[in-house]
Structures are given as structure tokens and as C-alpha cells.
Design a protein around this motif. Structure first.
Motif, PDB file in Angstrom:
ATOM      1  N   LEU A  10       0.832  -1.131  -0.168  1.00 43.21           N
ATOM      2  CA  LEU A  10       0.072   0.051  -0.059  1.00 43.21           C
ATOM      3  C   LEU A  10       0.748   1.379  -0.034  1.00 43.21           C
ATOM      4  N   ASP A  11       2.126   1.264   0.262  1.00 41.16           N
ATOM      5  CA  ASP A  11       3.195   2.480   0.278  1.00 41.16           C
ATOM      6  C   ASP A  11       3.873   2.467  -1.004  1.00 41.16           C
ATOM      7  N   LYS A  12       3.234   1.726  -2.104  1.00 43.80           N
ATOM      8  CA  LYS A  12       3.699   1.856  -3.302  1.00 43.80           C
ATOM      9  C   LYS A  12       2.995   2.243  -4.376  1.00 43.80           C
ATOM     10  N   GLU A  13       3.545   2.791  -5.545  1.00 47.40           N
ATOM     11  CA  GLU A  13       2.554   3.762  -6.531  1.00 47.40           C
ATOM     12  C   GLU A  13       3.216   3.277  -7.773  1.00 47.40           C
ATOM     13  N   LEU A  14       2.938   3.309  -8.951  1.00 48.95           N
ATOM     14  CA  LEU A  14       3.184   2.919 -10.235  1.00 48.95           C
ATOM     15  C   LEU A  14       3.364   4.246 -11.106  1.00 48.95           C
ATOM     16  N   ILE A  15       4.540   4.472 -11.670  1.00 46.88           N
ATOM     17  CA  ILE A  15       4.703   5.750 -12.424  1.00 46.88           C
ATOM     18  C   ILE A  15       4.672   5.128 -13.926  1.00 46.88           C
ATOM     19  N   VAL A  16       3.912   5.655 -14.852  1.00 47.77           N
ATOM     20  CA  VAL A  16       3.951   5.439 -16.301  1.00 47.77           C
ATOM     21  C   VAL A  16       4.646   6.625 -17.029  1.00 47.77           C
ATOM     22  N   TYR A  17       5.584   6.240 -17.794  1.00 50.72           N
ATOM     23  CA  TYR A  17       6.397   7.210 -18.548  1.00 50.72           C
ATOM     24  C   TYR A  17       5.893   7.122 -20.037  1.00 50.72           C
ATOM     25  N   GLY A  18       5.489   8.238 -20.587  1.00 50.97           N
ATOM     26  CA  GLY A  18       5.226   8.119 -22.117  1.00 50.97           C
ATOM     27  C   GLY A  18       6.284   8.665 -22.843  1.00 50.97           C
ATOM     28  N   PHE A  19       6.993   8.201 -23.877  1.00 45.87           N
ATOM     29  CA  PHE A  19       7.844   8.770 -24.723  1.00 45.87           C
ATOM     30  C   PHE A  19       7.476   9.707 -25.687  1.00 45.87           C
ATOM     31  N   PHE A  40      -2.930   6.902 -21.772  1.00 47.91           N
ATOM     32  CA  PHE A  40      -3.842   5.652 -22.552  1.00 47.91           C
ATOM     33  C   PHE A  40      -3.482   4.576 -21.630  1.00 47.91           C
ATOM     34  N   VAL A  41      -2.190   4.226 -21.378  1.00 55.63           N
ATOM     35  CA  VAL A  41      -1.916   2.973 -20.638  1.00 55.63           C
ATOM     36  C   VAL A  41      -2.565   2.874 -19.269  1.00 55.63           C
ATOM     37  N   LYS A  42      -2.464   4.019 -18.603  1.00 60.92           N
ATOM     38  CA  LYS A  42      -2.878   4.271 -17.055  1.00 60.92           C
ATOM     39  C   LYS A  42      -4.621   3.656 -17.463  1.00 60.92           C
ATOM     40  N   ASN A  43      -5.444   4.288 -18.480  1.00 68.15           N
ATOM     41  CA  ASN A  43      -6.686   3.861 -18.579  1.00 68.15           C
ATOM     42  C   ASN A  43      -6.785   2.462 -18.741  1.00 68.15           C
ATOM     43  N   LEU A  44      -5.850   1.713 -19.489  1.00 64.41           N
ATOM     44  CA  LEU A  44      -6.158   0.310 -19.702  1.00 64.41           C
ATOM     45  C   LEU A  44      -5.911  -0.588 -18.221  1.00 64.41           C
ATOM     46  N   PHE A  45      -5.020   0.056 -17.494  1.00 64.23           N
ATOM     47  CA  PHE A  45      -4.862  -0.502 -15.867  1.00 64.23           C
ATOM     48  C   PHE A  45      -6.150  -0.174 -15.232  1.00 64.23           C
ATOM     49  N   ILE A  46      -6.746   0.727 -15.181  1.00 63.95           N
ATOM     50  CA  ILE A  46      -7.790   1.192 -14.761  1.00 63.95           C
ATOM     51  C   ILE A  46      -8.918   0.069 -15.056  1.00 63.95           C
ATOM     52  N   GLY A  89      -8.966  -2.787 -13.561  1.00 63.85           N
ATOM     53  CA  GLY A  89      -9.211  -2.844 -12.051  1.00 63.85           C
ATOM     54  C   GLY A  89      -8.374  -2.214 -11.259  1.00 63.85           C
ATOM     55  N   ILE A  90      -7.225  -1.794 -11.837  1.00 58.34           N
ATOM     56  CA  ILE A  90      -6.270  -1.189 -11.037  1.00 58.34           C
ATOM     57  C   ILE A  90      -6.994   0.208 -10.396  1.00 58.34           C
ATOM     58  N   ASN A  91      -6.474   0.350  -9.086  1.00 51.98           N
ATOM     59  CA  ASN A  91      -7.058   1.748  -8.533  1.00 51.98           C
ATOM     60  C   ASN A  91      -6.431   2.918  -8.933  1.00 51.98           C
ATOM     61  N   ALA A  92      -7.073   3.651  -9.821  1.00 58.30           N
ATOM     62  CA  ALA A  92      -6.610   4.876 -10.410  1.00 58.30           C
ATOM     63  C   ALA A  92      -5.573   5.598  -9.538  1.00 58.30           C
ATOM     64  N   ASP A  93      -5.959   5.861  -8.228  1.00 56.26           N
ATOM     65  CA  ASP A  93      -5.108   6.645  -7.358  1.00 56.26           C
ATOM     66  C   ASP A  93      -3.615   6.083  -7.073  1.00 56.26           C
ATOM     67  N   ARG A  94      -3.605   4.794  -7.401  1.00 53.70           N
ATOM     68  CA  ARG A  94      -1.957   4.296  -7.350  1.00 53.70           C
ATOM     69  C   ARG A  94      -1.360   4.299  -8.652  1.00 53.70           C
ATOM     70  N   ILE A  95      -1.789   5.253  -9.776  1.00 50.89           N
ATOM     71  CA  ILE A  95      -0.983   5.347 -10.919  1.00 50.89           C
ATOM     72  C   ILE A  95      -0.719   6.704 -11.321  1.00 50.89           C
ATOM     73  N   LEU A  96       0.571   7.257 -11.348  1.00 50.56           N
ATOM     74  CA  LEU A  96       0.765   8.532 -11.848  1.00 50.56           C
ATOM     75  C   LEU A  96       1.500   8.340 -13.327  1.00 50.56           C
ATOM     76  N   THR A  97       1.118   9.371 -14.082  1.00 53.35           N
ATOM     77  CA  THR A  97       1.467   9.429 -15.509  1.00 53.35           C
ATOM     78  C   THR A  97       2.502  10.684 -15.843  1.00 53.35           C
ATOM     79  N   LYS A  98       3.666  10.467 -16.564  1.00 54.15           N
ATOM     80  CA  LYS A  98       4.617  11.531 -16.910  1.00 54.15           C
ATOM     81  C   LYS A  98       5.125  11.369 -18.264  1.00 54.15           C
ATOM     82  N   GLU A 158      -3.651  10.179   0.649  1.00 53.90           N
ATOM     83  CA  GLU A 158      -4.720  10.093  -0.362  1.00 53.90           C
ATOM     84  C   GLU A 158      -4.902   8.757  -1.037  1.00 53.90           C
ATOM     85  N   ILE A 159      -3.929   8.065  -0.844  1.00 52.77           N
ATOM     86  CA  ILE A 159      -4.130   6.581  -1.239  1.00 52.77           C
ATOM     87  C   ILE A 159      -4.953   5.833  -0.457  1.00 52.77           C
TER      88      ILE A 159
END
Length: 309
Positions: A115-124, A143-149, A152-161, A194-195
Motif C-alpha cells: 500500500l506504500d507503493k505506486e506506479l509511474i507510467v512514462y510516455g515517450f 492511455f496505458v493508465k486507462n488500460l490498467f484502470i 481493475g487497478i486503483n486509479a489513485d495508485r498510478i501517476l503519469t509523466k 490520499e491513497i
């Protein structure tokens, strides 16, 4: 006579010299070595075959190393598939390889237990794309974040950059890769709160009223998060509230809401959450979040709320 003797001596030494040359091991090695060198001249076709085999092995090694994967906080694979993601020159779509089956479940299981971890998705995006102002890198990451959501993945656990990167599209306007991932430890207290708030106050939409009730991906992923949240906070209790739209009689809708809440409770218990920590209730049609004036709005009102306190 003297000349004749000199000639005999010369012939004798000449014969000895020839015998020494052809019988000497060193001379034999030199001679044979020369012959061997001529015979072992590389075959161009064979050399080309070996070169291609080597290049193919390198390409395969790179493919396996770079594929579609996410590593956990210890550097171990959460999942790995040999084929890479693929980005397109013309839009922000990202193609997921057909071999990538079950990646959402594996990621949900990891995040649910950490619960103390989050995923960062980097788009080139290239410098040219960045200068165009289209924000393709960020859009690809989203786009990838929405696929994860959706999986079933909790949207609040994913950041995008976005990430500036120099690459070239192939003739079909595609680039293999273009997305990278990083598991990040949440050290910021506000971010961690927040998570945890997203776990303690959850709204779920599914076919909760079906007789052969089956959880969707969101409920399956949430069950893992909730179970570990309650391990962290063992004093907390969970209230599961069923809501309906306004079609039908009010008393009937109260019953339907209760049945749907009970279905969710049974599922959570089957996933290892103690029954005594769970209570259910129904508000039926009495607490809509939007007016019941369209099919879309009625779908929003048919929901399950989970409140942990």
C-alpha cells in the motif's frame, strides 16, 4: 681433376641441403602451415550465415530484455512478456502485445499487498513532438493508465509523466517500446493519506444483483487492497451500502440494495476478510448521486459504497 672433385663436393652438399629442408620438422610445419592457410580461407556464404545468426541472437536478447515488463521495488519482475509495447506516430494509442495475458491481475496483486507503493507510467515523445505542443508523451502514458484502470487497478495508485527520448518510427509509423514503468515508494505523508482514503471510501459499479453474481476486475483488485488495509489498521470496520435507481417500488429497492451489499460481503469474506469486520445495509433509491432521468444516470445510481471507519 681438381675441378671434378670440387663438383662432387658441391653436389654432395646440395643433396644434404635438400634432404635437410624436406626432413626438418620446422620446415615441414612452415610448409604445411602455408598450405593450411590457403585451404582455410573463409567461405563468404558461411561467414554471412554466422553473422546473421549472431545478429538474430542479439536482437532476440534485446527483445527479451526490453519486452513489456514492470519490476517491483526490489528489482524483481512483477510481470514480463517478451514482446514490446508499441506506440504510433499518428496518435496517442499504445498497442499491447497479444501475448500479455493477465498483467493487470499481477500488478493488482502487487499494489494490493504494498500500500506504500505506486506506479509511474512514462510516455515517450521526441523533441519534435514535444515542440509541437501535442503532449503525446503524457497522452500515451494516460492511455496505458486507462488500460490498467479498466483492468481493475486503483486509479489513485498510478501517476503519469512524459519522457523526452530520441527514436525513429519505422516505415509503418510504429516504434517498438515508447512506454516505461517505475514502482515508486510513497514517502510523502499527504500522498499516502490520499491513497489510503481511496481505499477507505470506495464506490463500485457491477452486476451486483445477478443471481450468479461474479466480481468484476475492479472488485477483485479492491479486495486485495482492502484486506491489507485492514491488516494495517486492525481496529477498523467496513460498512457496505447498496444503492438502486428509482425503478420499481421503494420497499423492493431497499431489498435489492441489501441483497447486492450481501453479495459483495460474501465475496470479500471469500478473499480472506473476516466476516465480523463487515456490515451491510441498503439505502435503496433514497440517496441518488444524479437524477434518475436517463439510462446512463440510473446506471450511476445502481452502486455499492464501501466505507471504512
Amino acid at each position: 681433376m681438381k675441378n671434378f672433385i670440387s663438383l662432387l663436393i658441391f653436389l654432395l652438399f646440395a643433396c644434404l641441403g635438400m634432404w635437410w629442408y624436406y626432413s626438418c620438422d620446422w620446415c615441414s610445419v612452415k610448409k604445411n602451415s602455408s598450405i593450411t592457410t590457403v585451404q582455410n580461407q573463409p567461405d563468404p556464404a558461411e561467414e554471412a550465415r554466422k553473422k546473421k545468426a549472431y545478429e538474430d541472437s542479439i536482437a532476440l536478447a534485446n527483445k527479451l530484455a526490453n519486452g513489456f515488463f514492470i519490476k517491483d521495488h526490489l528489482g524483481k519482475d512483477i510481470f514480463r512478456y517478451p514482446e514490446q509495447l508499441q506506440i504510433l506516430k499518428t496518435n496517442d494509442s499504445v498497442c499491447i502485445p497479444s501475448s500479455a495475458d493477465g498483467y493487470n491481475d499481477l500488478l493488482a496483486n502487487y499494489l494490493g499487498k504494498n500500500l506504500d507503493k505506486e506506479l509511474i507510467v512514462y510516455g515517450f515523445e521526441t523533441k519534435e513532438e514535444q515542440d509541437s505542443g501535442k503532449q503525446l508523451g503524457l497522452d500515451r502514458a494516460n492511455f496505458v493508465k486507462n488500460l490498467f484502470i479498466t483492468g481493475g487497478i486503483n486509479a489513485d495508485r498510478i501517476l503519469t509523466k512524459s519522457k523526452l527520448h530520441d527514436y525513429t518510427y519505422n516505415d509503418e509509423g510504429k516504434y517498438n517500446g515508447g512506454i516505461t514503468f517505475e514502482i515508486h515508494e510513497v514517502s510523502n505523508k499527504d500522498r499516502l493519506n490520499e491513497i489510503e482514503k481511496s481505499i477507505a471510501n470506495k464506490t463500485l459499479y457491477s452486476n451486483f444483483g445477478q443471481k450468479d453474481f461474479k466480481p468484476d476486475a475492479t472488485l477483485s483488485s479492491y479486495a486485495i487492497e482492502l484486506k491489507n488495509y485492514l491488516v494495517k489498521y486492525p481496529e477498523k470496520k467496513v460498512n457496505i451500502i447498496g444503492h438502486t435507481d428509482d425503478i420499481g417500488e421503494e420497499e423492493d429497492n431497499l431489498w435489492f440494495g441489501k441483497q447486492r451489499a450481501n453479495n459483495v460481503k460474501k465475496y470479500l469474506v471469500s478473499r480472506g476478510i473476516p466476516s465480523e469486520k463487515l456490515t451491510t445495509q441498503s439505502k435503496g433509491e433514497s440517496d441518488p448521486i444524479v437524477p434518475n432521468d436517463s439510462p446512463e444516470n440510473r446506471n450511476k445510481n445502481r452502486r455499492i459504497e464501501i466505507i471504512v471507519n
